[in-house]
Write an enzyme that holds these catalytic residues in place. Structure first.
Site, PDB file in Angstrom:
ATOM      1  N   GLY A  54      -4.645 -90.261  87.859  1.00  0.00           N
ATOM      2  CA  GLY A  54      -5.981 -89.819  87.480  1.00  0.00           C
ATOM      3  C   GLY A  54      -6.841 -91.069  87.341  1.00  0.00           C
ATOM      4  CD  GLN A 202      -1.204 -84.497  92.044  1.00  0.00           C
ATOM      5  OE1 GLN A 202      -0.997 -83.555  92.798  1.00  0.00           O
ATOM      6  NE2 GLN A 202      -1.339 -85.736  92.490  1.00  0.00           N
ATOM      7  CG  ASP A 243      -9.535 -90.168  92.519  1.00  0.00           C
ATOM      8  OD1 ASP A 243      -9.479 -88.921  92.526  1.00  0.00           O
ATOM      9  OD2 ASP A 243      -8.676 -90.889  91.971  1.00  0.00           O
ATOM     10  CG  ASN A 253     -11.188 -84.919  93.023  1.00  0.00           C
ATOM     11  OD1 ASN A 253     -10.753 -85.752  92.221  1.00  0.00           O
ATOM     12  ND2 ASN A 253     -10.952 -83.630  92.873  1.00  0.00           N
TER      13      ASN A 253
HETATM   14  O1  MRU Z   1      -3.390 -88.697  92.968  1.00  0.00           O
HETATM   15  P1  MRU Z   1      -3.916 -88.391  91.589  1.00  0.00           P
HETATM   16  O2  MRU Z   1      -3.089 -87.396  90.855  1.00  0.00           O
HETATM   17  O3  MRU Z   1      -4.160 -89.648  90.796  1.00  0.00           O
HETATM   18  O4  MRU Z   1      -5.338 -87.726  91.853  1.00  0.00           O
HETATM   19  C1  MRU Z   1      -6.167 -87.451  90.756  1.00  0.00           C
HETATM   20  C2  MRU Z   1      -7.430 -86.765  91.111  1.00  0.00           C
HETATM   21  O5  MRU Z   1      -7.754 -86.559  92.252  1.00  0.00           O
HETATM   22  C3  MRU Z   1      -8.348 -86.431  89.964  1.00  0.00           C
HETATM   23  O6  MRU Z   1      -9.096 -85.294  90.251  1.00  0.00           O
HETATM   24  C4  MRU Z   1      -9.321 -87.599  89.730  1.00  0.00           C
HETATM   25  O7  MRU Z   1      -8.630 -88.802  89.611  1.00  0.00           O
HETATM   26  C5  MRU Z   1     -10.167 -87.391  88.537  1.00  0.00           C
HETATM   27  S1  MRU Z   1      -9.259 -87.458  87.033  1.00  0.00           S
HETATM   28  C6  MRU Z   1     -10.339 -87.293  85.750  1.00  0.00           C
END
Ligand code: MRU
Length: 361
Positions: A54, A202, A243, A253
């Site tokens: 995240g 996730q 992201d 994202n």
């Molecule tokens: O690969 P991840 O699990 O790190 O991806 C996370 C996301 O895409 C979230 O939506 C993003 O980081 C926002 S978290 C507040």
């Protein structure tokens, strides 16, 4: 108003102060196990493996890891100490490419050392700044939640999200899930639809886990069922995290977000993005310039500990996609609700009075 239940802590200081204590998210929901990271290398590898994940949480973890890595090497000669600081910072900043929060947090920690005149002062500055990044993120989550809540309609509300942009992804109550926590705490009826988020799940592993833990209604669905849920008007709005947000409002994202935005537009359902300003990258003009992480093919080929596609088949594994700004109804930061055109709105992140809406709780 009932208090928001204390959220799971994705990342915190280890009890001895010499490590970064993370909840290993690869083991959820089956096991709740924490591990302590004591070097930049350990932290970078935990970030790359998504043990901590995240965008805000990886930035926080990286800043904290830089501080503990150097505190654990305070006895190096001065030149070697500063060489290690540069190498550790680079290793942490490049652990994953898409979330801009990672380099933002490490750069911020490095900048805080500028006035330091001894190794001990450098370490104290890194530690202090990492602590501020963690505390500020907690506060930003709450403010994002308050602003985003003004967009919720009156009455029972159905919300679709994607991936996990909750407590597990931040230092507080999340970004996209923050208004959900606040609505629930205010006694409002809120039901979350969580697409499972293939291939690493996730949504079904993490979003469902943290919402169930908080007593919030949640339904998990295969990503491919999102269209049906939207078509049947089970949700009033879609809200996701980010992201990296480019200067024109294009949003990187979790892969699958773009498809949801297209579906939301087709069904006339608002599509919101909730993110702190540490996720804005105004130096990147549009989404085409955002680096997109490609993950190992085995995450798709061996999804459930067994072959899930032929061994040698070519696999396309982007971890993220870019949703064009034109599909985004509003971006909610800790400063308020930004509506298109985004280039002007994002460049001036001043406090806006929250949007008023009959349903605001
Ligand atoms: O690969 P991840 O699990 O790190 O991806 C996370 C996301 O895409 C979230 O939506 C993003 O980081 C926002 S978290 C507040």
């Amino acid at each position: 108003m009932t208090p928001v239940p204390s959220p799971p802590q994705a990342v915190r200081w280890a009890a001895d102060g010499a490590g970064v204590d993370i909840l290993d998210q690869t083991l959820l929901p089956g096991k709740e196990e924490r591990r302590v990271l004591r070097t930049a290398e350990e932290a970078a590898s935990a970030i790359a493996q998504l043990q901590v994940r995240g965008a805000p949480a990886i930035g926080i973890a990286a800043a904290m890891a830089l501080a503990v890595d150097l505190a654990n090497h305070a006895d190096l000669p001065v030149d070697a100490f500063f060489q290690r600081m540069a190498q550790s910072a680079l290793r942490l900043m490049t652990a994953r490419p898409t979330a801009v929060n990672l380099s933002w947090a490490v750069r911020r920690a490095l900048n805080a050392t500028k006035g330091a005149s001894s190794i001990n002062e450098v370490i104290a500055a890194l530690h202090g700044e990492a602590d501020r990044i963690l505390e500020e993120d907690r506060d930003m989550c709450r403010r994002i939640g308050q602003h985003a809540l003004t967009l919720f309609p009156a009455g029972p509300v159905g919300v679709m999200t994607h991936c996990n942009a909750g407590a597990l992804a931040t230092g507080g109550i999340g970004t996209a899930l923050a208004p959900v926590y606040l609505a629930h705490a205010a006694g409002r009826s809120v039901h979350v639809y969580a697409p499972e988020t293939r291939p690493l799940l996730q949504g079904s592993r993490l979003t469902a886990w943290e919402l169930e833990r908080a007593g919030i209604d949640v339904t998990v669905l295969p990503d491919s069922a999102a269209a049906v849920v939207l078509c049947e008007r089970k949700v009033d709005l879609v809200i996701v995290g980010a992201d990296r947000i480019a200067a024109n409002g294009d949003v990187a994202n979790k892969v699958g977000t773009y498809a949801l935005a297209v579906l939301a537009a087709h069904h006339g359902i608002p599509f919101y993005v909730a993110a702190p300003t540490s996720t804005l990258d105004l130096t990147t003009s549009n989404g085409a310039a955002i680096p997109i992480e490609l993950r190992s093919a085995d995450e798709v080929r061996r999804g459930f500990g067994r072959l899930t596609s032929p061994e040698a088949v070519e696999v396309f594994t982007p971890a993220f996609d870019v949703t064009p700004a034109a599909l985004v109804s509003a971006i909610i930061t800790e400063h308020g609700v930004v509506r298109p055109p985004y280039d002007a709105g994002l460049a001036a992140p001043v406090e806006r009075s929250p949007e008023r809406n009959e349903g605001a709780g």
